[in-house]
Motif scaffolding. Sequence first.
Motif, mmCIF file in Angstrom:
data_model
loop_
_atom_site.group_PDB
_atom_site.id
_atom_site.type_symbol
_atom_site.label_atom_id
_atom_site.label_comp_id
_atom_site.label_asym_id
_atom_site.label_seq_id
_atom_site.Cartn_x
_atom_site.Cartn_y
_atom_site.Cartn_z
ATOM 1 N N PHE A 1 0.833 -1.203 0.000
ATOM 2 C CA PHE A 1 0.000 0.000 0.000
ATOM 3 C C PHE A 1 0.871 1.257 0.000
ATOM 4 N N ARG A 2 1.964 1.239 0.735
ATOM 5 C CA ARG A 2 2.881 2.387 0.751
ATOM 6 C C ARG A 2 3.519 2.599 -0.619
ATOM 7 N N ILE A 3 3.960 1.516 -1.246
ATOM 8 C CA ILE A 3 4.563 1.622 -2.588
ATOM 9 C C ILE A 3 3.537 2.191 -3.561
ATOM 10 N N TRP A 4 2.344 1.603 -3.553
ATOM 11 C CA TRP A 4 1.305 2.017 -4.492
ATOM 12 C C TRP A 4 0.981 3.497 -4.314
ATOM 13 N N THR A 5 0.739 3.907 -3.097
ATOM 14 C CA THR A 5 0.365 5.294 -2.813
ATOM 15 C C THR A 5 1.503 6.263 -3.098
ATOM 16 N N ASN A 6 2.718 5.902 -2.714
ATOM 17 C CA ASN A 6 3.862 6.797 -2.940
ATOM 18 C C ASN A 6 4.151 6.990 -4.428
ATOM 19 N N LEU A 7 4.062 5.906 -5.200
ATOM 20 C CA LEU A 7 4.298 6.039 -6.637
ATOM 21 C C LEU A 7 3.186 6.859 -7.289
ATOM 22 N N TYR A 8 1.960 6.613 -6.896
ATOM 23 C CA TYR A 8 0.842 7.400 -7.416
ATOM 24 C C TYR A 8 1.085 8.890 -7.127
ATOM 25 N N VAL B 1 0.459 -3.813 -11.266
ATOM 26 C CA VAL B 1 0.647 -2.756 -10.273
ATOM 27 C C VAL B 1 0.992 -1.429 -10.944
ATOM 28 N N MET B 2 1.995 -1.430 -11.793
ATOM 29 C CA MET B 2 2.384 -0.170 -12.434
ATOM 30 C C MET B 2 1.283 0.341 -13.355
ATOM 31 N N GLY B 3 0.595 -0.573 -14.036
ATOM 32 C CA GLY B 3 -0.506 -0.155 -14.902
ATOM 33 C C GLY B 3 -1.603 0.557 -14.122
ATOM 34 N N SER B 4 -1.924 0.030 -12.939
ATOM 35 C CA SER B 4 -2.975 0.658 -12.136
ATOM 36 C C SER B 4 -2.518 2.005 -11.587
ATOM 37 N N ILE B 5 -1.258 2.086 -11.187
ATOM 38 C CA ILE B 5 -0.731 3.354 -10.656
ATOM 39 C C ILE B 5 -0.727 4.425 -11.744
ATOM 40 N N VAL B 6 -0.176 4.073 -12.897
ATOM 41 C CA VAL B 6 -0.076 5.026 -14.004
ATOM 42 C C VAL B 6 -1.467 5.451 -14.469
ATOM 43 N N SER B 7 -2.377 4.503 -14.601
ATOM 44 C CA SER B 7 -3.735 4.839 -15.044
ATOM 45 C C SER B 7 -4.440 5.755 -14.047
ATOM 46 N N ALA B 8 -4.308 5.465 -12.766
ATOM 47 C CA ALA B 8 -4.937 6.317 -11.746
ATOM 48 C C ALA B 8 -4.328 7.716 -11.768
ATOM 49 N N ALA B 9 -3.010 7.807 -11.899
ATOM 50 C CA ALA B 9 -2.352 9.119 -11.940
ATOM 51 C C ALA B 9 -2.801 9.906 -13.172
ATOM 52 N N LYS B 10 -2.885 9.237 -14.317
ATOM 53 C CA LYS B 10 -3.334 9.921 -15.534
ATOM 54 C C LYS B 10 -4.786 10.366 -15.411
ATOM 55 N N MET B 11 -5.620 9.530 -14.811
ATOM 56 C CA MET B 11 -7.020 9.904 -14.615
ATOM 57 C C MET B 11 -7.113 11.153 -13.746
ATOM 58 N N HIS B 12 -6.298 11.199 -12.711
ATOM 59 C CA HIS B 12 -6.322 12.352 -11.809
ATOM 60 C C HIS B 12 -5.779 13.609 -12.492
ATOM 61 N N VAL B 13 -4.620 13.470 -13.134
ATOM 62 C CA VAL B 13 -3.949 14.636 -13.721
ATOM 63 C C VAL B 13 -4.637 15.114 -14.995
ATOM 64 N N TYR B 14 -4.969 14.195 -15.900
ATOM 65 C CA TYR B 14 -5.476 14.599 -17.207
ATOM 66 C C TYR B 14 -6.984 14.464 -17.343
ATOM 67 N N GLY B 15 -7.563 13.567 -16.581
ATOM 68 C CA GLY B 15 -9.001 13.411 -16.626
ATOM 69 C C GLY B 15 -9.700 14.331 -15.665
ATOM 70 N N LYS B 16 -8.898 14.997 -14.842
ATOM 71 C CA LYS B 16 -9.428 15.921 -13.847
ATOM 72 C C LYS B 16 -10.443 15.242 -12.933
ATOM 73 N N VAL B 17 -10.183 13.957 -12.658
ATOM 74 C CA VAL B 17 -11.037 13.208 -11.748
ATOM 75 C C VAL B 17 -10.389 13.235 -10.376
ATOM 76 N N PRO B 18 -11.047 13.847 -9.402
ATOM 77 C CA PRO B 18 -10.455 13.876 -8.067
ATOM 78 C C PRO B 18 -10.436 12.474 -7.463
ATOM 79 N N ILE B 19 -9.319 12.124 -6.879
ATOM 80 C CA ILE B 19 -9.163 10.827 -6.234
ATOM 81 C C ILE B 19 -8.748 11.081 -4.794
ATOM 82 N N SER B 20 -9.592 10.670 -3.870
ATOM 83 C CA SER B 20 -9.321 10.894 -2.452
ATOM 84 C C SER B 20 -8.407 9.807 -1.895
ATOM 85 N N VAL C 1 1.578 11.969 -9.829
ATOM 86 C CA VAL C 1 0.643 13.100 -9.839
ATOM 87 C C VAL C 1 1.417 14.410 -9.688
ATOM 88 N N LYS C 2 2.441 14.401 -8.826
ATOM 89 C CA LYS C 2 3.245 15.614 -8.630
ATOM 90 C C LYS C 2 4.218 15.858 -9.782
#
Length: 192
Positions: free
Chosen positions: A84-91, A150-169, A95-96
């Motif tokens: 969970f730490r790896i996933w969240t930190n990479l995400y 794992v990397m696919g989910s991280i990258v997809s979530a980051a792209k959704m947040h950054v480019y899709g403007k979908v807020p992710i809590s 995003v940053k």
Amino acid sequence: MNDTGDKRQAIFESTLELIREHGFHGAPMSLVAKKAGVAAGTIYHYFESKDQLICELYNYNKERVSAVIEEAIQPDLTFQENFFRIWTNLYTFYVKEPSVLIFFEQFTNSPFNAHKTPNYAKGKLFKFFNEGLAKGIFKSVKPEFLFLLVMGSIVSAAKMHVYGKVPISKSDLRQLAGILWEGIATENSNQK
């Protein structure tokens, strides 16, 4: 800028930004120099060519990602907690640093990536997966598949947040990582 490291860093950051905005072809050395605030000849002091700059920029960013993973893994935590730490930190990193995300995608699919395969076997995340597989924490699949999921989910979530403007809590992140964890973990997954 007096320090050699500062100039290299400025060149790397300027190159990342230009590649994000215009792609590899839209980032000529002269524009990189101008954006970095250095003389055009200064770039050639550090890099023989644009090809070398791009390849070193890839290695620089790979080291940054490795540092994020290394910082996330704590020996006193369970594999699940570390996951969970790896996933969240990479995400959070992607995003940053969306320029890094774009750069990796472009590099992987470009002639600069001569072998057309990311070097999974040498990375900290791959080592984490191999250790979890050896301990029976992850389902018996190729570590490359774990990396892909794992990397696919991280990258997809980051792209959704950054480019899709979908807020992710934070709870959304925990839920996404949790769903993934349930898919890859065995019943022995609470081990350290």
